[in-house]
Scaffold this motif. Structure first.
Motif, PDB file in Angstrom:
ATOM      1  N   ILE A 221     -24.096   9.505 -41.842  1.00 36.55           N
ATOM      2  CA  ILE A 221     -23.295   9.130 -40.857  1.00 36.55           C
ATOM      3  C   ILE A 221     -22.096   8.302 -41.404  1.00 36.55           C
ATOM      4  O   ILE A 221     -20.954   8.555 -40.746  1.00 36.55           O
ATOM      5  N   THR A 222     -22.193   7.544 -42.576  1.00 31.59           N
ATOM      6  CA  THR A 222     -21.148   6.711 -43.123  1.00 31.59           C
ATOM      7  C   THR A 222     -20.198   7.699 -43.569  1.00 31.59           C
ATOM      8  O   THR A 222     -19.101   7.588 -43.327  1.00 31.59           O
ATOM      9  N   GLU A 223     -20.555   8.842 -44.114  1.00 31.30           N
ATOM     10  CA  GLU A 223     -19.695   9.762 -44.827  1.00 31.30           C
ATOM     11  C   GLU A 223     -18.822  10.419 -43.502  1.00 31.30           C
ATOM     12  O   GLU A 223     -17.816  10.412 -43.549  1.00 31.30           O
ATOM     13  N   ALA A 224     -19.722  10.679 -42.360  1.00 33.71           N
ATOM     14  CA  ALA A 224     -19.058  11.330 -41.451  1.00 33.71           C
ATOM     15  C   ALA A 224     -17.852  10.231 -40.776  1.00 33.71           C
ATOM     16  O   ALA A 224     -16.823  10.889 -40.279  1.00 33.71           O
ATOM     17  N   LYS A 225     -18.156   9.050 -40.844  1.00 29.57           N
ATOM     18  CA  LYS A 225     -17.039   8.135 -40.142  1.00 29.57           C
ATOM     19  C   LYS A 225     -15.887   7.822 -40.696  1.00 29.57           C
ATOM     20  O   LYS A 225     -15.075   7.817 -40.353  1.00 29.57           O
ATOM     21  N   ASN A 226     -16.304   7.756 -42.212  1.00 27.54           N
ATOM     22  CA  ASN A 226     -15.266   7.412 -43.192  1.00 27.54           C
ATOM     23  C   ASN A 226     -14.087   8.676 -43.218  1.00 27.54           C
ATOM     24  O   ASN A 226     -13.203   8.526 -43.572  1.00 27.54           O
ATOM     25  N   HIS A 227     -14.822  10.072 -43.139  1.00 25.57           N
ATOM     26  CA  HIS A 227     -13.772  11.289 -43.409  1.00 25.57           C
ATOM     27  C   HIS A 227     -14.162  12.044 -42.151  1.00 25.57           C
ATOM     28  O   HIS A 227     -14.107  13.462 -42.299  1.00 25.57           O
ATOM     29  N   LEU A 228     -13.864  11.438 -40.950  1.00 30.06           N
ATOM     30  CA  LEU A 228     -14.161  12.373 -39.575  1.00 30.06           C
ATOM     31  C   LEU A 228     -13.271  13.386 -39.694  1.00 30.06           C
ATOM     32  O   LEU A 228     -13.590  14.737 -39.074  1.00 30.06           O
ATOM     33  N   SER A 229     -11.886  13.202 -39.943  1.00 30.08           N
ATOM     34  CA  SER A 229     -10.723  14.138 -39.639  1.00 30.08           C
ATOM     35  C   SER A 229     -11.027  15.376 -40.773  1.00 30.08           C
ATOM     36  O   SER A 229     -10.977  16.478 -40.364  1.00 30.08           O
ATOM     37  N   LYS A 230     -11.423  15.061 -41.762  1.00 22.22           N
ATOM     38  CA  LYS A 230     -11.768  15.937 -42.946  1.00 22.22           C
ATOM     39  C   LYS A 230     -12.680  17.056 -42.462  1.00 22.22           C
ATOM     40  O   LYS A 230     -12.744  18.172 -42.302  1.00 22.22           O
ATOM     41  N   TYR A 231     -13.745  16.346 -41.780  1.00 24.11           N
ATOM     42  CA  TYR A 231     -14.892  17.403 -41.329  1.00 24.11           C
ATOM     43  C   TYR A 231     -14.572  18.210 -40.242  1.00 24.11           C
ATOM     44  O   TYR A 231     -15.005  19.098 -40.027  1.00 24.11           O
ATOM     45  N   LEU A 232     -13.988  17.352 -39.103  1.00 22.24           N
ATOM     46  CA  LEU A 232     -13.354  18.037 -38.079  1.00 22.24           C
ATOM     47  C   LEU A 232     -12.374  19.363 -38.154  1.00 22.24           C
ATOM     48  O   LEU A 232     -12.704  20.425 -37.673  1.00 22.24           O
ATOM     49  N   ARG A 233     -11.743  19.334 -39.137  1.00 21.70           N
ATOM     50  CA  ARG A 233     -10.943  20.468 -39.683  1.00 21.70           C
ATOM     51  C   ARG A 233     -11.734  21.537 -40.302  1.00 21.70           C
ATOM     52  O   ARG A 233     -11.344  22.723 -39.871  1.00 21.70           O
ATOM     53  N   ARG A 234     -12.753  21.261 -40.913  1.00 20.89           N
ATOM     54  CA  ARG A 234     -13.680  22.293 -41.511  1.00 20.89           C
ATOM     55  C   ARG A 234     -14.489  22.846 -40.249  1.00 20.89           C
ATOM     56  O   ARG A 234     -14.683  24.309 -40.224  1.00 20.89           O
ATOM     57  N   VAL A 235     -14.799  22.167 -38.909  1.00 27.08           N
ATOM     58  CA  VAL A 235     -15.678  22.554 -38.010  1.00 27.08           C
ATOM     59  C   VAL A 235     -14.641  23.507 -37.377  1.00 27.08           C
ATOM     60  O   VAL A 235     -15.031  24.569 -36.998  1.00 27.08           O
ATOM     61  N   LYS A 236     -13.215  22.869 -37.284  1.00 27.14           N
ATOM     62  CA  LYS A 236     -12.395  24.161 -36.569  1.00 27.14           C
ATOM     63  C   LYS A 236     -12.179  25.444 -37.265  1.00 27.14           C
ATOM     64  O   LYS A 236     -11.791  26.350 -36.525  1.00 27.14           O
ATOM     65  N   LYS A 237     -12.253  25.452 -38.446  1.00 25.76           N
ATOM     66  CA  LYS A 237     -12.358  26.773 -39.253  1.00 25.76           C
ATOM     67  C   LYS A 237     -13.446  27.486 -39.136  1.00 25.76           C
ATOM     68  O   LYS A 237     -13.622  28.589 -39.684  1.00 25.76           O
ATOM     69  N   GLY A 238     -14.340  26.961 -38.419  1.00 28.48           N
ATOM     70  CA  GLY A 238     -15.696  27.849 -38.086  1.00 28.48           C
ATOM     71  C   GLY A 238     -17.250  27.287 -38.797  1.00 28.48           C
ATOM     72  O   GLY A 238     -18.152  27.940 -38.663  1.00 28.48           O
ATOM     73  N   GLU A 239     -16.970  26.333 -39.629  1.00 29.42           N
ATOM     74  CA  GLU A 239     -18.219  25.799 -40.230  1.00 29.42           C
ATOM     75  C   GLU A 239     -18.997  24.650 -39.460  1.00 29.42           C
ATOM     76  O   GLU A 239     -18.395  24.045 -38.572  1.00 29.42           O
ATOM     77  N   THR A 240     -20.366  24.625 -39.869  1.00 28.86           N
ATOM     78  CA  THR A 240     -21.229  23.856 -39.078  1.00 28.86           C
ATOM     79  C   THR A 240     -21.571  22.617 -39.868  1.00 28.86           C
ATOM     80  O   THR A 240     -21.804  22.800 -41.185  1.00 28.86           O
ATOM     81  N   ILE A 241     -21.542  21.436 -39.258  1.00 29.59           N
ATOM     82  CA  ILE A 241     -21.922  20.181 -40.192  1.00 29.59           C
ATOM     83  C   ILE A 241     -23.159  19.622 -39.669  1.00 29.59           C
ATOM     84  O   ILE A 241     -23.459  19.484 -38.402  1.00 29.59           O
ATOM     85  N   ILE A 242     -24.098  19.265 -40.529  1.00 32.74           N
ATOM     86  CA  ILE A 242     -25.286  18.797 -40.166  1.00 32.74           C
ATOM     87  C   ILE A 242     -25.242  17.038 -40.501  1.00 32.74           C
ATOM     88  O   ILE A 242     -24.888  16.832 -41.339  1.00 32.74           O
ATOM     89  N   LEU A 243     -25.392  16.560 -39.462  1.00 32.50           N
ATOM     90  CA  LEU A 243     -25.444  14.645 -39.571  1.00 32.50           C
ATOM     91  C   LEU A 243     -26.744  14.643 -39.855  1.00 32.50           C
ATOM     92  O   LEU A 243     -27.851  14.920 -39.239  1.00 32.50           O
ATOM     93  N   CYS A 244     -26.957  13.622 -40.842  1.00 32.80           N
ATOM     94  CA  CYS A 244     -28.084  12.948 -41.446  1.00 32.80           C
ATOM     95  C   CYS A 244     -28.085  11.410 -41.158  1.00 32.80           C
ATOM     96  O   CYS A 244     -27.165  10.792 -41.363  1.00 32.80           O
ATOM     97  N   GLU A 245     -29.278  10.909 -40.924  1.00 31.36           N
ATOM     98  CA  GLU A 245     -29.403   9.375 -41.105  1.00 31.36           C
ATOM     99  C   GLU A 245     -30.365   9.170 -42.362  1.00 31.36           C
ATOM    100  O   GLU A 245     -31.663   9.682 -42.119  1.00 31.36           O
TER     101      GLU A 245
END
Length: 82
Positions: free
Chosen positions: A6-30
């Protein structure tokens, strides 16, 4: 598929959303335990459905336009049948 906490996702949300837009799937972990998945939405089909797609799969009964019986109308209106 990328696994991130979660911390990584919050800190770099824009970066990961760009990857999702390109078709990649992100798994969020706690604490490294997966709990959610973020992925791209499948595009809606813009193609028109052909007429008669289900022809022959069912038959419309002759009485399709007849009034419904009273007991069924009562059920729709929440009335108790006698």
């Amino acid at each position: 598929m990328v696994r991130i906490n979660i911390t990584e996702a919050k800190n770099h949300l824009s970066k990961y959303l760009r990857r999702v837009k390109k078709g990649e799937t992100i798994i969020l972990c706690e604490r490294n335990v997966p709990f959610a998945e973020i992925g791209p939405i499948k595009p809606e089909s813009r193609q028109l459905r052909p007429i008669g797609l289900d022809k022959g799969r069912f038959i419309v009964p002759e009485n399709i336009n007849d009034p419904l019986p009273d007991w069924l109308l009562d059920a729709f209106e929440g009335k108790k049948s006698e």
